[in-house]
Write a protein that holds these residues in place. Structure first.
Motif, PDB file in Angstrom:
ATOM      1  N   TYR A   1       0.840  -1.213   0.000  1.00  0.00           N
ATOM      2  CA  TYR A   1       0.000   0.000   0.000  1.00  0.00           C
ATOM      3  C   TYR A   1       0.874   1.261   0.000  1.00  0.00           C
ATOM      4  O   TYR A   1       0.577   2.233  -0.681  1.00  0.00           O
ATOM      5  CB  TYR A   1      -0.916   0.026   1.225  1.00  0.00           C
ATOM      6  N   ALA A   2       1.954   1.232   0.787  1.00  0.00           N
ATOM      7  CA  ALA A   2       2.826   2.411   0.873  1.00  0.00           C
ATOM      8  C   ALA A   2       3.497   2.695  -0.468  1.00  0.00           C
ATOM      9  O   ALA A   2       3.529   3.843  -0.930  1.00  0.00           O
ATOM     10  CB  ALA A   2       3.882   2.202   1.957  1.00  0.00           C
ATOM     11  N   VAL A   3       3.995   1.643  -1.125  1.00  0.00           N
ATOM     12  CA  VAL A   3       4.677   1.809  -2.420  1.00  0.00           C
ATOM     13  C   VAL A   3       3.682   2.346  -3.463  1.00  0.00           C
ATOM     14  O   VAL A   3       3.997   3.241  -4.243  1.00  0.00           O
ATOM     15  CB  VAL A   3       5.306   0.471  -2.884  1.00  0.00           C
ATOM     16  N   GLY A   4       2.468   1.802  -3.443  1.00  0.00           N
ATOM     17  CA  GLY A   4       1.451   2.259  -4.400  1.00  0.00           C
ATOM     18  C   GLY A   4       0.959   3.657  -4.102  1.00  0.00           C
ATOM     19  O   GLY A   4       0.609   4.407  -5.015  1.00  0.00           O
ATOM     20  N   GLY A   5       0.929   4.007  -2.825  1.00  0.00           N
ATOM     21  CA  GLY A   5       0.414   5.332  -2.436  1.00  0.00           C
ATOM     22  C   GLY A   5       1.401   6.437  -2.744  1.00  0.00           C
ATOM     23  O   GLY A   5       1.040   7.482  -3.285  1.00  0.00           O
ATOM     24  N   ASN A   6       2.650   6.225  -2.387  1.00  0.00           N
ATOM     25  CA  ASN A   6       3.669   7.246  -2.634  1.00  0.00           C
ATOM     26  C   ASN A   6       5.034   6.558  -2.601  1.00  0.00           C
ATOM     27  O   ASN A   6       5.610   6.336  -1.538  1.00  0.00           O
ATOM     28  CB  ASN A   6       3.589   8.346  -1.565  1.00  0.00           C
ATOM     29  N   ILE A   7       5.530   6.242  -3.764  1.00  0.00           N
ATOM     30  CA  ILE A   7       6.749   5.419  -3.861  1.00  0.00           C
ATOM     31  C   ILE A   7       7.951   6.118  -3.221  1.00  0.00           C
ATOM     32  O   ILE A   7       8.792   5.476  -2.594  1.00  0.00           O
ATOM     33  CB  ILE A   7       7.019   5.018  -5.332  1.00  0.00           C
ATOM     34  N   GLU A   8       8.026   7.419  -3.336  1.00  0.00           N
ATOM     35  CA  GLU A   8       9.173   8.142  -2.795  1.00  0.00           C
ATOM     36  C   GLU A   8       9.123   8.167  -1.259  1.00  0.00           C
ATOM     37  O   GLU A   8      10.142   8.005  -0.593  1.00  0.00           O
ATOM     38  CB  GLU A   8       9.208   9.568  -3.369  1.00  0.00           C
ATOM     39  N   THR A   9       7.915   8.368  -0.722  1.00  0.00           N
ATOM     40  CA  THR A   9       7.764   8.332   0.740  1.00  0.00           C
ATOM     41  C   THR A   9       8.139   6.944   1.254  1.00  0.00           C
ATOM     42  O   THR A   9       8.818   6.813   2.278  1.00  0.00           O
ATOM     43  CB  THR A   9       6.304   8.663   1.134  1.00  0.00           C
ATOM     44  N   ALA A  10       7.697   5.909   0.531  1.00  0.00           N
ATOM     45  CA  ALA A  10       8.011   4.536   0.937  1.00  0.00           C
ATOM     46  C   ALA A  10       9.520   4.315   0.919  1.00  0.00           C
ATOM     47  O   ALA A  10      10.091   3.750   1.853  1.00  0.00           O
ATOM     48  CB  ALA A  10       7.322   3.550   0.003  1.00  0.00           C
ATOM     49  N   ARG A  11      10.175   4.787  -0.139  1.00  0.00           N
ATOM     50  CA  ARG A  11      11.627   4.609  -0.270  1.00  0.00           C
ATOM     51  C   ARG A  11      12.335   5.298   0.894  1.00  0.00           C
ATOM     52  O   ARG A  11      13.236   4.747   1.502  1.00  0.00           O
ATOM     53  CB  ARG A  11      12.087   5.186  -1.611  1.00  0.00           C
ATOM     54  N   ARG A  12      11.884   6.504   1.203  1.00  0.00           N
ATOM     55  CA  ARG A  12      12.546   7.258   2.280  1.00  0.00           C
ATOM     56  C   ARG A  12      12.214   6.716   3.665  1.00  0.00           C
ATOM     57  O   ARG A  12      12.886   7.043   4.641  1.00  0.00           O
ATOM     58  CB  ARG A  12      12.195   8.740   2.163  1.00  0.00           C
ATOM     59  N   ALA A  13      11.161   5.890   3.725  1.00  0.00           N
ATOM     60  CA  ALA A  13      10.858   5.237   5.006  1.00  0.00           C
ATOM     61  C   ALA A  13      11.697   3.969   5.154  1.00  0.00           C
ATOM     62  O   ALA A  13      11.552   3.243   6.126  1.00  0.00           O
ATOM     63  CB  ALA A  13       9.374   4.907   5.082  1.00  0.00           C
TER      64      ALA A  13
END
Lengths: 254, 323
Positions: B199-211
């Protein structure tokens, strides 16, 4: 209240192909010190933030924390060293609720390995409430929240995970006056608790009131470092524009 | 007596979240159709409705996961064909043959999924283009390897045919397989770190990467899952009919995509539920069943499916605009 040196960057260089984004940047941040990083767009602020937070690796140079030389290959490495970053626009995923965002990448699990949603909701609620007592409903979609509430989640998350260095990228850019004042109070509180803070901002007035030191970047180089108490807004703006210290008071690359 | 309204609502929240629009549509549809057709609720008809959606349903479940992860997988139609052909060629006549006829296509399906995932998340290719390319490539390989001919297996074992044709407590095994896959995926998506990261990758890939989430690993895994499930559908087709004409079973990807979108999975990623895809599959199967009961032919069924899809997309767009 700056005391011991927390983070030291020595000769940090970053090249993207033929583009030299950072050219031998030196600076340090102490425990309980607020250091502001200012400069025009393209000065290298974001690249430096992303190197410190583990998104990019430097082409050359050294990062040390508490006198230990370290290298980060991912944001996880940086967070393990107590470096938490609050991005202006990328802090939260809009499709996830508050607890999911709060623990993203560091989810709590039950004994059987499933998400411990109850504990995550409780811990997130308590942490955010300690910071902002008006924040009552963590089940609301993050998309529907104000900029101040979103910042509260990101800051509470950093505190929860025991940040030693908090990097704040334009923390008040999307906020109204009262929310900006709240963030200022938070920054001062964290400083008094010994957290080192790297504040990236375009707002010179903001950083003059918050920072212990201001580092000015231009074209990937540190052009000078000033202490707000010994300087003026005009002097800082002049350094940003002209790319060199205006007076003798400027301290180069502390 | 004072009632804390917000607390009461929070307690109800999980139940409210379960009752999504597509389940309401399904309930209304079933009630209305049952009022007009006596035969509709007969056990044979219900089993027929359930069976009708299974093959597309399993493909759609995999596609749901890829779409929640923010990408498209249009290679699933070709994976279905490849898996069905491989299952028949392997020859599920002996015990070992049956095992291989089930496992080998699924492994091949996940390998194709891994290639799709690497093309998209590692090389940065657009998922629509990359998976259409994979579709052409796979169809070319399959048609060339069987010279475009019908493939048939001799002496198919009872276990293999039982996968799609036998019943357990009156419920077709294929329906049980579909239900189990949906249940497992619902648990994975809602209760595991892996699901949360999709869900995180689909929602905002950059936010997911930085998390700190390894977005390539998560993305490749979603495509592998989709490939494996599409292959499972192919195996079920082989089990159902025992012979395969590669050209006649192509294009499962579009009915599957229709169900995924009808179930409310966002084309932009980050939003969706496997259980809602199940409801959408059932809605489409009920509509198709009613049209059959009314003696409407395939072209009319296609037309109705198109209208349903357009109305669903318009509804979800309107819902999204309200937020």
């Amino acid at each position: 209240m700056a005391t011991d040196t927390l983070v030291v960057l020595k000769n940090i260089t970053k090249n993207f192909g033929g583009i030299h984004a950072l050219k031998g940047v030196d600076f340090s941040i102490g425990t309980g010190e607020v250091v502001a990083l200012v400069g025009h767009n393209g000065a290298g602020k974001s690249v430096l933030v992303q190197i410190l937070s583990g998104v990019f690796s430097p082409t050359a140079g050294e990062i040390s924390i508490n006198d230990r030389s370290l290298s980060f290959s991912s944001p996880v490495d940086a967070r393990r060293q107590g470096i938490e970053t609050i991005y202006q626009t990328l802090a939260l995923a809009d499709n996830l609720d508050t607890p999911a965002n709060f623990f993203l990448g560091r989810e709590l699990r039950t004994y059987f390995g499933f998400l411990d949603k109850k504990r995550m909701a409780k811990e997130a609620q308590e942490s955010i409430a300690r910071l902002n007592s008006n924040f009552v409903n963590i089940t609301r979609s993050v998309r529907q929240m104000s900029g101040g509430q979103r910042q509260a989640i990101a800051i509470a998350r950093a505190i929860y995970f025991d940040a030693r260095l908090l990097i704040m990228d334009e923390p008040t850019a999307a906020l109204g006056p009262s929310e900006t004042a709240q963030v200022h109070i938070l920054i001062r509180r964290l400083r008094s608790e010994g957290v080192g803070i790297l504040l990236v901002s375009h707002d010179v007035r903001d950083v003059m009131s918050l920072a212990d030191r201001i580092v000015v970047l231009k074209n990937g180089e540190v052009v000078g470092t000033v202490r707000p108490a010994e300087s003026s807004e005009d002097e800082v703006i002049d350094m940003i524009i002209r790319g060199r210290p205006q007076t003798e008071r400027s301290v180069s690359c502390t | 007596m004072h009632i804390d309204r917000s607390t009461a609502l929070q307690r109800l929240n999980p139940l409210i979240n379960l009752v999504t629009p597509i389940w309401v549509v399904l309930a209304v549809l079933v009630i209305v159709v049952a009022l007009f057709f006596d035969r509709f609720l007969s056990p044979q008809n219900i089993v027929s409705i359930l069976q009708q959606g299974v093959i597309t349903g399993v493909v759609a479940l995999g596609m749901t996961i890829v779409l929640i992860g923010g990408q498209f997988d249009l290679s699933t139609g070709a994976i279905v064909v490849m898996a069905a052909v491989v299952a028949v060629i392997v020859g599920p006549s002996t015990g070992t043959g049956t095992f291989l006829a089930i496992v080998l296509p699924i492994l091949l399906g996940s390998a194709v999924g891994a290639m799709n995932g690497l093309a998209v998340f590692w090389a940065g290719a657009n998922s629509i283009v990359a998976t259409i390319g994979m579709q052409f490539l796979l169809m070319g390989v399959v048609l060339a390897s069987v010279s475009g001919q019908h493939v048939r297996a001799d002496n198919i074992s009872a276990i293999f045919t039982g996968l799609a044709q036998s019943q357990f407590l009156g419920i077709p095994v294929s329906v049980i397989v579909f239900g189990s896959v949906a249940l497992v995926l619902a648990i994975v998506m809602n209760n595991t770190v892996f699901g949360r990261h999709i869900y995180a990758v689909g929602g905002n890939i950059e936010t997911a990467r930085r998390a700190g989430i390894d977005v390539t690993q998560i993305g490749v895994a979603t495509f592998m899952l989709s490939g494996a499930l599409a292959a499972l559908s192919g195996v079920m087709i082989a089990s159902l009919v025992g012979h395969v004409s590669p050209t006649s079973i192509a294009h499962y990807e579009f009915p599957a995509l229709t169900a995924v979108v009808l179930g409310g999975t966002s084309l932009a990623g980050g939003v969706g539920q496997p259980t809602d895809t199940v409801a959408a599959i059932l809605v489409l199967a009920v509509i198709s069943n009613v049209l059959t009961l009314l003696d409407y032919q395939y072209p009319i069924q296609l037309l109705v499916q198109g209208v349903v899809l357009i109305v669903a997309v318009a509804y979800y767009a309107w819902q999204g605009a309200k937020v």
